[in-house]
Design an enzyme around this catalytic site. Structure first.
Site, PDB file in Angstrom:
ATOM      1  N   HIS A 212      39.008  34.736  45.381  1.00  0.00           N
ATOM      2  CA  HIS A 212      40.581  34.806  45.945  1.00  0.00           C
ATOM      3  C   HIS A 212      41.509  33.677  45.703  1.00  0.00           C
ATOM      4  CE1 HIS A 212      40.035  38.455  48.665  1.00  0.00           C
ATOM      5  NE2 HIS A 212      38.688  38.025  48.417  1.00  0.00           N
TER       6      HIS A 212
ATOM      7  N   GLU B 124      44.345  33.333  46.241  1.00  0.00           N
ATOM      8  CA  GLU B 124      45.348  33.213  47.378  1.00  0.00           C
ATOM      9  C   GLU B 124      44.862  32.450  48.472  1.00  0.00           C
ATOM     10  OE1 GLU B 124      43.382  36.989  48.494  1.00  0.00           O
ATOM     11  OE2 GLU B 124      43.796  35.876  46.602  1.00  0.00           O
TER      12      GLU B 124
ATOM     13  N   CYS C 136      39.478  40.073  43.481  1.00  0.00           N
ATOM     14  CA  CYS C 136      38.530  40.625  44.236  1.00  0.00           C
ATOM     15  C   CYS C 136      37.983  42.058  43.659  1.00  0.00           C
ATOM     16  CB  CYS C 136      38.463  40.326  45.671  1.00  0.00           C
ATOM     17  SG  CYS C 136      37.060  40.518  46.835  1.00  0.00           S
TER      18      CYS C 136
END
EC number: 4.3.2.10
Length: 211
Positions: free
Chosen positions: A192, A194, A82
């Site tokens: 992202h 994650e 990001c």
């Protein structure tokens, strides 16, 4: 043996979610800004949430740009996520603030030309052929984005002497933007991993595999 990853702690967000995601795919993670640790591990992950200028201030305060540069000079892997990707470019213009980035790639991070911002949710991406980052992925795979700023004009000039970076694109409301870059030891994603469920986990595993 588990790959050792340093998660750079410079005051940005999403540290814990990134840590859990890396541990999920088998990494041994240390959250730190200690230079000796950062330079010694197999991989360095640079997270980032918030405004470009604020992230650069936090990064500079812990000499993060120097650590990133030293790792890359020795071909030691680094991954940005990001805003952690955005700060790899020359500069970012956000909320009237023109901030200087790490300068690993030419280009400016600017506000997306879209009516609905932030761009939030799941989106497909368009990786190049032979991408290591997206190896094994279905073309319709989706990743989770949340951002209002990105690089829309890739300014890297191929000099014919070095291997040019591989650029992955995505589109929001007919606005194309850089979604990921693979540049030797430096990988980065605007989305992202994650927060991208199994697809994100596989991408992080692909990164660990190159460490």
């Amino acid at each position: 043996m588990a790959k050792k990853v340093a998660l750079l702690d410079y005051g940005s967000g999403n540290i814990r979610s990134a840590q859990r995601a890396l541990e999920r795919v088998g990494a041994e993670v240390t959250v730190t800004h200690d230079p000796a640790t950062v330079l010694a591990v197999d991989g360095l992950l640079v997270p980032g949430v918030g405004a470009y200028g604020a992230c650069m201030q936090g990064l500079t305060a812990v000499h993060g740009e120097r650590m990133i540069g030293e790792r890359l000079a020795g071909s030691r892997p680094v991954m940005g996520i990001c805003v952690g990707m955005q700060i790899m470019f020359d500069r970012g213009v956000e909320h009237g603030v023109d901030a200087t980035g790490c300068g690993q790639w030419p280009g400016t991070v600017e506000k997306l030309n879209a009516t609905v911002l932030p761009h939030m949710g799941w989106n497909t991406v368009r990786p190049p052929e032979n991408s290591q980052m997206f190896s094994g992925f279905d073309p319709e795979e989706r990743f989770y984005f949340v951002h209002s700023y990105a690089v829309t004009n890739w300014e890297f000039e191929d000099d014919g002497l070095t291997t040019p970076p591989q650029v992955t694109w995505a589109t929001h409301e007919n606005c194309d933007f850089v979604a990921a870059v693979e540049n030797g030891p430096l990988w980065a994603t605007q989305f992202h991993p994650e927060k991208s469920a199994d697809a994100g986990a596989q991408l992080l595993k692909n990164w660990l595999d190159i460490l």
